[in-house]
Design a protein around this motif. Structure first.
Motif, PDB file in Angstrom:
ATOM      1  N   ALA A 130      94.976  48.880  57.974  1.00 50.50           N
ATOM      2  CA  ALA A 130      95.180  48.784  59.423  1.00 50.50           C
ATOM      3  C   ALA A 130      93.879  49.078  60.177  1.00 50.50           C
ATOM      4  N   GLU A 131      93.144  50.105  59.759  1.00 50.93           N
ATOM      5  CA  GLU A 131      91.854  50.426  60.379  1.00 50.93           C
ATOM      6  C   GLU A 131      90.868  49.277  60.200  1.00 50.93           C
ATOM      7  N   TYR A 132      90.850  48.710  59.007  1.00 52.59           N
ATOM      8  CA  TYR A 132      89.944  47.601  58.717  1.00 52.59           C
ATOM      9  C   TYR A 132      90.238  46.415  59.638  1.00 52.59           C
ATOM     10  N   LEU A 133      91.502  46.045  59.734  1.00 56.56           N
ATOM     11  CA  LEU A 133      91.865  44.918  60.584  1.00 56.56           C
ATOM     12  C   LEU A 133      91.526  45.194  62.043  1.00 56.56           C
ATOM     13  N   LYS A 134      91.741  46.425  62.476  1.00 56.35           N
ATOM     14  CA  LYS A 134      91.475  46.792  63.869  1.00 56.35           C
ATOM     15  C   LYS A 134      89.987  46.670  64.219  1.00 56.35           C
ATOM     16  N   GLU A 135      89.109  46.939  63.244  1.00 61.78           N
ATOM     17  CA  GLU A 135      87.678  46.896  63.534  1.00 61.78           C
ATOM     18  C   GLU A 135      87.110  45.471  63.540  1.00 61.78           C
ATOM     19  N   LEU A 136      87.873  44.496  63.069  1.00 60.68           N
ATOM     20  CA  LEU A 136      87.398  43.110  63.072  1.00 60.68           C
ATOM     21  C   LEU A 136      87.552  42.501  64.461  1.00 60.68           C
ATOM     22  N   PRO A 137      86.625  41.608  64.835  1.00 61.83           N
ATOM     23  CA  PRO A 137      86.830  40.860  66.086  1.00 61.83           C
ATOM     24  C   PRO A 137      88.142  40.064  65.997  1.00 61.83           C
ATOM     25  N   GLU A 138      88.796  39.838  67.126  1.00 61.03           N
ATOM     26  CA  GLU A 138      90.139  39.260  67.142  1.00 61.03           C
ATOM     27  C   GLU A 138      90.262  37.977  66.319  1.00 61.03           C
ATOM     28  N   GLU A 139      89.346  37.047  66.494  1.00 55.31           N
ATOM     29  CA  GLU A 139      89.461  35.770  65.766  1.00 55.31           C
ATOM     30  C   GLU A 139      89.346  35.973  64.258  1.00 55.31           C
ATOM     31  N   ARG A 140      88.455  36.844  63.813  1.00 56.17           N
ATOM     32  CA  ARG A 140      88.305  37.116  62.380  1.00 56.17           C
ATOM     33  C   ARG A 140      89.517  37.891  61.858  1.00 56.17           C
ATOM     34  N   ARG A 141      90.047  38.781  62.696  1.00 57.78           N
ATOM     35  CA  ARG A 141      91.247  39.534  62.320  1.00 57.78           C
ATOM     36  C   ARG A 141      92.414  38.584  62.058  1.00 57.78           C
ATOM     37  N   LYS A 142      92.569  37.567  62.900  1.00 57.48           N
ATOM     38  CA  LYS A 142      93.666  36.602  62.732  1.00 57.48           C
ATOM     39  C   LYS A 142      93.569  35.886  61.390  1.00 57.48           C
ATOM     40  N   VAL A 143      92.369  35.486  61.009  1.00 61.80           N
ATOM     41  CA  VAL A 143      92.181  34.776  59.740  1.00 61.80           C
ATOM     42  C   VAL A 143      92.484  35.703  58.566  1.00 61.80           C
ATOM     43  N   VAL A 144      91.902  36.884  58.576  1.00 62.08           N
ATOM     44  CA  VAL A 144      92.134  37.838  57.481  1.00 62.08           C
ATOM     45  C   VAL A 144      93.610  38.207  57.413  1.00 62.08           C
ATOM     46  N   ALA A 145      94.247  38.425  58.537  1.00 60.11           N
ATOM     47  CA  ALA A 145      95.665  38.799  58.549  1.00 60.11           C
ATOM     48  C   ALA A 145      96.537  37.681  57.973  1.00 60.11           C
ATOM     49  N   LYS A 146      96.219  36.440  58.277  1.00 60.91           N
ATOM     50  CA  LYS A 146      97.019  35.325  57.752  1.00 60.91           C
ATOM     51  C   LYS A 146      96.868  35.214  56.234  1.00 60.91           C
ATOM     52  N   VAL A 147      95.651  35.334  55.727  1.00 64.51           N
ATOM     53  CA  VAL A 147      95.442  35.276  54.277  1.00 64.51           C
ATOM     54  C   VAL A 147      96.085  36.489  53.618  1.00 64.51           C
ATOM     55  N   ARG A 148      95.996  37.630  54.256  1.00 63.17           N
ATOM     56  CA  ARG A 148      96.642  38.848  53.739  1.00 63.17           C
ATOM     57  C   ARG A 148      98.152  38.654  53.613  1.00 63.17           C
ATOM     58  N   ARG A 149      98.780  38.067  54.633  1.00 63.34           N
ATOM     59  CA  ARG A 149     100.230  37.808  54.565  1.00 63.34           C
ATOM     60  C   ARG A 149     100.567  36.884  53.394  1.00 63.34           C
ATOM     61  N   LEU A 150      99.759  35.861  53.193  1.00 65.71           N
ATOM     62  CA  LEU A 150      99.973  34.938  52.074  1.00 65.71           C
ATOM     63  C   LEU A 150      99.875  35.681  50.740  1.00 65.71           C
ATOM     64  N   ILE A 151      98.868  36.521  50.598  1.00 67.19           N
ATOM     65  CA  ILE A 151      98.701  37.293  49.366  1.00 67.19           C
ATOM     66  C   ILE A 151      99.912  38.192  49.149  1.00 67.19           C
ATOM     67  N   ARG A 152     100.264  38.962  50.153  1.00 69.09           N
ATOM     68  CA  ARG A 152     101.373  39.921  50.012  1.00 69.09           C
ATOM     69  C   ARG A 152     102.697  39.223  49.702  1.00 69.09           C
ATOM     70  N   LYS A 153     102.905  38.060  50.276  1.00 65.41           N
ATOM     71  CA  LYS A 153     104.144  37.308  50.033  1.00 65.41           C
ATOM     72  C   LYS A 153     104.226  36.823  48.583  1.00 65.41           C
ATOM     73  N   ASN A 154     103.095  36.531  47.967  1.00 62.30           N
ATOM     74  CA  ASN A 154     103.066  35.927  46.629  1.00 62.30           C
ATOM     75  C   ASN A 154     102.618  36.872  45.528  1.00 62.30           C
ATOM     76  N   LEU A 155     102.234  38.071  45.879  1.00 65.97           N
ATOM     77  CA  LEU A 155     101.722  39.039  44.912  1.00 65.97           C
ATOM     78  C   LEU A 155     102.841  39.536  43.993  1.00 65.97           C
ATOM     79  N   PRO A 156     102.675  39.382  42.676  1.00 64.42           N
ATOM     80  CA  PRO A 156     103.707  39.893  41.768  1.00 64.42           C
ATOM     81  C   PRO A 156     103.872  41.408  41.914  1.00 64.42           C
ATOM     82  N   LYS A 157     105.068  41.880  41.656  1.00 61.44           N
ATOM     83  CA  LYS A 157     105.367  43.309  41.728  1.00 61.44           C
ATOM     84  C   LYS A 157     104.504  44.062  40.713  1.00 61.44           C
ATOM     85  N   GLY A 158     104.007  45.208  41.136  1.00 64.03           N
ATOM     86  CA  GLY A 158     103.188  46.041  40.263  1.00 64.03           C
ATOM     87  C   GLY A 158     101.750  46.182  40.729  1.00 64.03           C
TER      88      GLY A 158
END
Length: 147
Positions: free
Chosen positions: A10-38
């Motif tokens: 959360a701190e990392y995302l907050k320190e990014l400029p808004e446009e870069r935060r949006k890109v990282v957050a979208k890729v992060r959501r994709l990773i978390r949605k598809n990341l195997p348990k463990g």
């Protein structure tokens, strides 16, 4: 990765400029949605990493959790580290073939996919690669390489 001193994602995302935060957050959501348990998400090496905790796999060469993927914003691009692509030729082929089929240019080092815009990523292929290796498989490949 550009070294962030953030202690939490959360701190990392907050320190990014808004446009870069949006890109990282979208890729992060994709990773978390598809990341195997463990796997778990945490901050390390100045960016977001997905790894296997030491409690599940204490036998690493450096005493650090076994990294599976990483995500971060560099100065002039974004970096998505896909360790399974480096450790398994079939996973690398899956990534390369997916990009070719999608008609996208893959800018990759050994395991680092570099991209300047979200549109540069082939998101369905990235999702398949992220989902493609369980923690047990990742540990097995890691120990096989070290044997």
């Amino acid at each position: 990765m550009v070294q962030s001193k953030a202690k939490t994602v959360a701190e990392y995302l907050k320190e990014l400029p808004e446009e870069r935060r949006k890109v990282v957050a979208k890729v992060r959501r994709l990773i978390r949605k598809n990341l195997p348990k463990g796997y778990r998400e945490r901050m390390a090496y100045g960016g977001i990493v997905y790894d296997i905790p030491l409690a599940a796999n204490p036998n690493t060469y450096n005493g650090e959790p076994l990294c599976y993927a990483g995500l971060g914003a560099q100065k002039n691009y974004y970096a998505l580290h896909l360790i399974s692509v480096y450790s398994d030729r079939a996973e690398e082929k899956k990534l390369r073939d997916g990009y070719k089929k999608a008609g996208k240019k893959l800018d990759m080092g050994k395991s680092c996919v570099r991209f300047k815009r979200l549109e540069d990523l082939d998101l369905p292929t990235i999702a398949r690669v992220i989902a493609g290796t369980t923690p047990a498989q990742h540990i097995q490949r890691y120990t096989g390489r070290r044997a």
